[in-house]
Design an enzyme around this catalytic site. Sequence first.
Site, PDB file in Angstrom:
ATOM      1  N   GLU A 119     -47.013  23.527 123.172  1.00 22.81           N
ATOM      2  CA  GLU A 119     -46.568  24.296 122.007  1.00 22.81           C
ATOM      3  C   GLU A 119     -47.537  25.427 121.667  1.00 22.81           C
ATOM      4  O   GLU A 119     -47.158  26.406 121.030  1.00 22.81           O
ATOM      5  CB  GLU A 119     -46.371  23.375 120.796  1.00 22.81           C
ATOM      6  CG  GLU A 119     -45.647  24.058 119.631  1.00 22.81           C
ATOM      7  CD  GLU A 119     -45.467  23.170 118.404  1.00 22.81           C
ATOM      8  OE1 GLU A 119     -45.703  21.952 118.505  1.00 22.81           O
ATOM      9  OE2 GLU A 119     -45.089  23.707 117.348  1.00 22.81           O
TER      10      GLU A 119
ATOM     11  N   GLY B 200     -52.414  15.764 123.516  1.00 26.47           N
ATOM     12  CA  GLY B 200     -50.994  15.458 123.340  1.00 26.47           C
ATOM     13  C   GLY B 200     -50.311  15.483 124.695  1.00 26.47           C
ATOM     14  O   GLY B 200     -50.968  15.353 125.734  1.00 26.47           O
TER      15      GLY B 200
ATOM     16  N   ARG C  97     -36.004  27.055 119.732  1.00 26.73           N
ATOM     17  CA  ARG C  97     -36.108  26.015 120.737  1.00 26.73           C
ATOM     18  C   ARG C  97     -34.938  25.049 120.635  1.00 26.73           C
ATOM     19  O   ARG C  97     -34.546  24.671 119.531  1.00 26.73           O
ATOM     20  CB  ARG C  97     -37.426  25.246 120.570  1.00 26.73           C
ATOM     21  CG  ARG C  97     -37.578  24.115 121.574  1.00 26.73           C
ATOM     22  CD  ARG C  97     -38.911  23.416 121.442  1.00 26.73           C
ATOM     23  NE  ARG C  97     -39.083  22.695 120.192  1.00 26.73           N
ATOM     24  CZ  ARG C  97     -38.451  21.581 119.870  1.00 26.73           C
ATOM     25  NH1 ARG C  97     -37.570  21.034 120.684  1.00 26.73           N
ATOM     26  NH2 ARG C  97     -38.684  21.003 118.704  1.00 26.73           N
TER      27      ARG C  97
ATOM     28  N   HIS D  33     -36.122  23.020 110.836  1.00 30.14           N
ATOM     29  CA  HIS D  33     -35.213  21.935 111.210  1.00 30.14           C
ATOM     30  C   HIS D  33     -34.352  21.543 110.019  1.00 30.14           C
ATOM     31  O   HIS D  33     -34.865  21.335 108.933  1.00 30.14           O
ATOM     32  CB  HIS D  33     -36.050  20.734 111.679  1.00 30.14           C
ATOM     33  CG  HIS D  33     -35.256  19.741 112.456  1.00 30.14           C
ATOM     34  ND1 HIS D  33     -34.314  18.949 111.860  1.00 30.14           N
ATOM     35  CD2 HIS D  33     -35.260  19.421 113.771  1.00 30.14           C
ATOM     36  CE1 HIS D  33     -33.778  18.165 112.794  1.00 30.14           C
ATOM     37  NE2 HIS D  33     -34.325  18.433 113.954  1.00 30.14           N
TER      38      HIS D  33
ATOM     39  N   ARG E  58     -29.703  24.496 115.086  1.00 27.41           N
ATOM     40  CA  ARG E  58     -30.620  24.232 113.981  1.00 27.41           C
ATOM     41  C   ARG E  58     -30.776  25.406 113.031  1.00 27.41           C
ATOM     42  O   ARG E  58     -30.746  25.248 111.812  1.00 27.41           O
ATOM     43  CB  ARG E  58     -32.005  23.878 114.553  1.00 27.41           C
ATOM     44  CG  ARG E  58     -32.012  22.548 115.244  1.00 27.41           C
ATOM     45  CD  ARG E  58     -33.351  22.261 115.880  1.00 27.41           C
ATOM     46  NE  ARG E  58     -33.320  20.923 116.473  1.00 27.41           N
ATOM     47  CZ  ARG E  58     -34.331  20.380 117.142  1.00 27.41           C
ATOM     48  NH1 ARG E  58     -35.454  21.071 117.322  1.00 27.41           N
ATOM     49  NH2 ARG E  58     -34.240  19.166 117.636  1.00 27.41           N
TER      50      ARG E  58
ATOM     51  N   ALA F 193     -49.049  17.914 126.468  1.00 22.44           N
ATOM     52  CA  ALA F 193     -49.503  18.966 127.377  1.00 22.44           C
ATOM     53  C   ALA F 193     -50.949  18.731 127.815  1.00 22.44           C
ATOM     54  O   ALA F 193     -51.286  18.925 128.982  1.00 22.44           O
ATOM     55  CB  ALA F 193     -49.362  20.329 126.707  1.00 22.44           C
TER      56      ALA F 193
ATOM     57  N   HIS G  71     -40.724  22.995 111.508  1.00 26.11           N
ATOM     58  CA  HIS G  71     -40.751  21.903 112.452  1.00 26.11           C
ATOM     59  C   HIS G  71     -41.517  22.252 113.720  1.00 26.11           C
ATOM     60  O   HIS G  71     -42.209  21.427 114.294  1.00 26.11           O
ATOM     61  CB  HIS G  71     -39.294  21.562 112.791  1.00 26.11           C
ATOM     62  CG  HIS G  71     -39.133  20.538 113.842  1.00 26.11           C
ATOM     63  ND1 HIS G  71     -39.733  19.302 113.748  1.00 26.11           N
ATOM     64  CD2 HIS G  71     -38.446  20.545 115.007  1.00 26.11           C
ATOM     65  CE1 HIS G  71     -39.409  18.608 114.828  1.00 26.11           C
ATOM     66  NE2 HIS G  71     -38.662  19.326 115.605  1.00 26.11           N
TER      67      HIS G  71
END
Lengths: 644, 224, 261
Positions: free
Chosen positions: A432, A42, A442, A266, A337, A44, A408
């Site tokens: 993550e 991904g 976050r 979320h 959120r 990262a 989320h």
Amino acid sequence: MFPDSKIPEGPLAEKWDKHKFNVKLVNPANKRKYDIIVVGTGLAGASAAASLAELGYNVKAFTYHDSPRRAHSIAAQGGINAAKNYQNDGDSVYRLFYDTIKGGDYRAREANVYRLAQVSVNIIDQCVAQGVPFAREYGGLLANRSFGGAQVSRTFYARGQTGQQLLLGAYSALSRQVAYGKVKLYTRTEMLDVVIVDGQARGIITRNLITGEIEQHAAHAVVLATGGYGNVFYLSTNAKYSNATAAWRAHKKGAYFANPCFTQIHPTCIPVSGDYQSKLTLMSESLRNDGRVWVPASKETAERLRKGEIRVSDIREEDRDYFLERKYPAFGNLVPRDVASRNAKMMCDEGRGVGSSGLAVFLDFADTIKRNGADWVSQKYGNLFDMYAKITGENPYEQPMRIYPAVHYTMGGLWVDYNLQTTVPGLYATGECNFSDHGANRLGASALMQGLADGYFVIPYTIGDYLAQTPPKPVTTEHPAFKQAEAEVRARVQQLMSINGTRTPDDFHKALGHIMWEYCGMARTAEGLQHAKAEIQKLRREFWSDLKLAGTEAEMNQALEKAGRVADFLELGELMVDDAYNRNESCGGHFREEYQTPEGEALRDDENFTYVAAWEYTGDNRASVLHKEDLHFENVKLTQRSYK
Amino acid sequence: MSWITKTFSSSIGRKIIMAVTGLFLCSFLVVHLVGNLQLFKADNGVAFNAYSEFMGHNPLIRTLEIVLVLGFGFHIYEGLALAAKNRAARGNQGYVVDHIEQNSSWHSRSMALLGSIVLFFLIVHLYNFFGSLRFTDVPRDANGNEDAYALVLAAFKNPFYVVLYVIGQVALLYHLLHGFSSAFQTLGLTHRKYTPAIKFIGYGFSIIVCAAFAAMPIYFFFFK
Amino acid sequence: MAGSNPNAKPMNLTLKVWRQKNRNAQGSIVDYQVKDISPDMSFLEMLDVLNEDLLRQGEEPVAFDHDCREGICGSCNLFINGRAHGPEPGTTTCQLHMRKFNDGDTITIEPWRANAFPVNKDLSVDRSAFDRIIQAGGYISVNTGGTPDANEIPIPKEIADRAFEAATCIACGACVASCKNASAMLFVSAKVSQLALLPQGHVERKSRVENMVAQMDKEGFGACTNIGSCAAECPVGISLENIAILNREFLAAKATSNNLA
């Protein structure tokens, strides 16, 4: 004793520069003598693999997908933050740092977050040079928007597909190194264990998902970039394959797991429509800029609506409760959120939820459409409205959307020091899957920033410090530790295949998800968490005695893959519950009902809980040991968040 | 292989050959049609025979004829080669259920078939006229020109040929309906301002040329 | 339950599914019945129901690729009733919902068919050819670090938007699957035109298109005959205009590059 977090001395703004000077360097001619394994492709992982290969290291990159480009980073919608201050609106590295620390409810390390804000500006330069087509103004310069209630416009975006474009940028850099032969790419290959030789990470054991072959891979260092563990909840906005296995295997081999209970819920997701539901779909929180959140003012009205006796349009304006606007007049629908999510849950708990399940609130664009016209709304949110219509079969231009919070993102993850190294020397965690930068909550558009910061601009420096102290001798899979790790992996796979019970992996996963969501979701209590712990242990026993699989392990077997991941979720879930039980305060995404202000807001306990909870694995069915890394705030003052 | 052969044996290179030769053959159609329109002149073939004599013996035309043959040759060869390559790319196992008609037009998918029909027509057509004029002694008209007009008249009184020629033109029509604008796409000559015009011209061109050619056998069969 | 149509009745369906043990095995269509399918289910959730049933009965579930289930990762790739991603335009398989079908329907589900996409198992195919094409040149050769400020090169909004449109390709392979020539031109053209439109991509413009097209041919994809099935079935609306740009780039590169190989 707690391992050293290796935060450099000196003023906040100078720490990273100083550290870059102090870390040891690997001689350029020696770099090709080092092998590095990167698991996950991904943001990262791909950025780390490409950058390390560019430096001259030999990289082996692993993904369980058929292509690196499928990693779930691709689904991120909103944008990526960077302290460029292109908009001349007062942004700065310090402000991004400050917002991130505050948004994380003061549970993140100052030094890490400051570094993140510093390198954020380089990320944008890098991505633009790669050809990432960010949104632009008519003058040809980059456009920004304000996101997630930030007071400045620092979010760069590519329509609603920022994650996709950034991932394809990193994927292109990775592909280039594959072509040069500096990265060897292993697709459809799942990491099932990490190999520790003399206390240092020296390789991994993998399973080829097409042939079922179990293989050993050796390297001088291992980087895990395997994402978050939101799928512990079964239903989340994570992709179906997203799992915690790599991180959890590393944890069981000695890497501490930090703040596992910090999960982000979320607020604007499409609600569950039935038991068959396989995943939840997020809609960008930008919708809250123009949509108004409400539920019927009375339980009775809500019930009649749910039964279909009345329609939405029958509910008069005075019978509607715009609860966010009512409770938080200053921020209204744009509260963070966690606050928005918790309030939606409260409304539903009061029996005022909508939709036939009663687990949804309205997000209404009627006023905006009246004010600006449907065309304006379509210009701005067209793709989101289309997506909503596709999934629900309803037309959001004509009736309000129904939304409900969903899991989320997970702020917790493998504990890492300032160098992103876990408690196992030679084992690193980026993106993550580490815990490092977001504290207890976050901010929007910060996940992409952190993944790329770690991969492009942090790990290439910090891993060198470790390798420079490792002799450049070839590492092989000769060591008995490889054989042993492989034998353990094989035994586990065979054990899963041989249970021959009656319940499917998905069945157990759903059961776990229900427990987690009910007791370790948006609101938690000590009592509920204890109950959950017992339930999870019971479920885990059932799993190992009643699992049903078919086919063999020597072929493509998606149910077997799933079973292995669920087995790990069943252990991680318990640790999350332990962590939530231990943290006797409410902060960010962690809300303990016992700890709230009279107005129902999260109440932190800074005196006793200003620490990172890092858990050490001590053996199967044995209690994990808690280690505390105290957080020191030398630059910001801890305050109660208020959005009234 | 040199870069040239490599370029033209690549999938796009082959397509470029198809496009260039296709457009060249379209220009030939125009010349051929303009000349043949003299068949409709009510002078019992005097003008047509003069034109035919000119085409048959002018050295420039005879040189261009070689280019034309090469154009046809490449277009046919590459067309068949591409069709074979594309079939192979699909693999042996086809879809059990395939509703390709829902996402594309029949004629765009049938260029090889349509082209083959046109090719068959072409062979017959060459045998009818070109072969006779070039390789046999044809009687001459009052002006001393070979009486090509008489050949046309004879052929188009034969219902078999009339039907064949009309079928040939229908196949050509559908071939051109896709081929004309497709050639521009292949050569990368697209632009949001001009592409609609190219498509319109392509349709007009295909219909006018094929209708005019098809009118000839019909006219002779029924009205001469 | 909470869907648009509370009165919509559950459906019973007959599925004709391609089953194939592995790459080298012979495959065939196998019939299955699924019952009580909610119209609000996604197509993949319907397959989940089938797979759970199969597994409980001790049979091997149907292998298929999927991941994000929100239409962006490009994993899902089913040929449904003769159409790539099913009958709904602009939609990936995961975003196709069962309300588009009727009770009693028979649905045929097959894997993508192309020589360059061999079947792994059942409905899962190997699309690594796409990765190899990108590796041949689908990038801008910049190392990490040392890049100029992001606002150094202004790019007209219209150009940036067009590059973005091309860049939205999800590499699902529907273009190849629906093309009667199994051509990958739409996929290749999307990347070539994205990078050809942007000034950053101009440096390697010629070598990029030459190398990517060479790799595309090497993988055994067919040639484009401008039929347009690909763009019609593309779930993210990649336009045929990109193929014209690819052709143009290729021609210009071949005519003017210094590469004699």
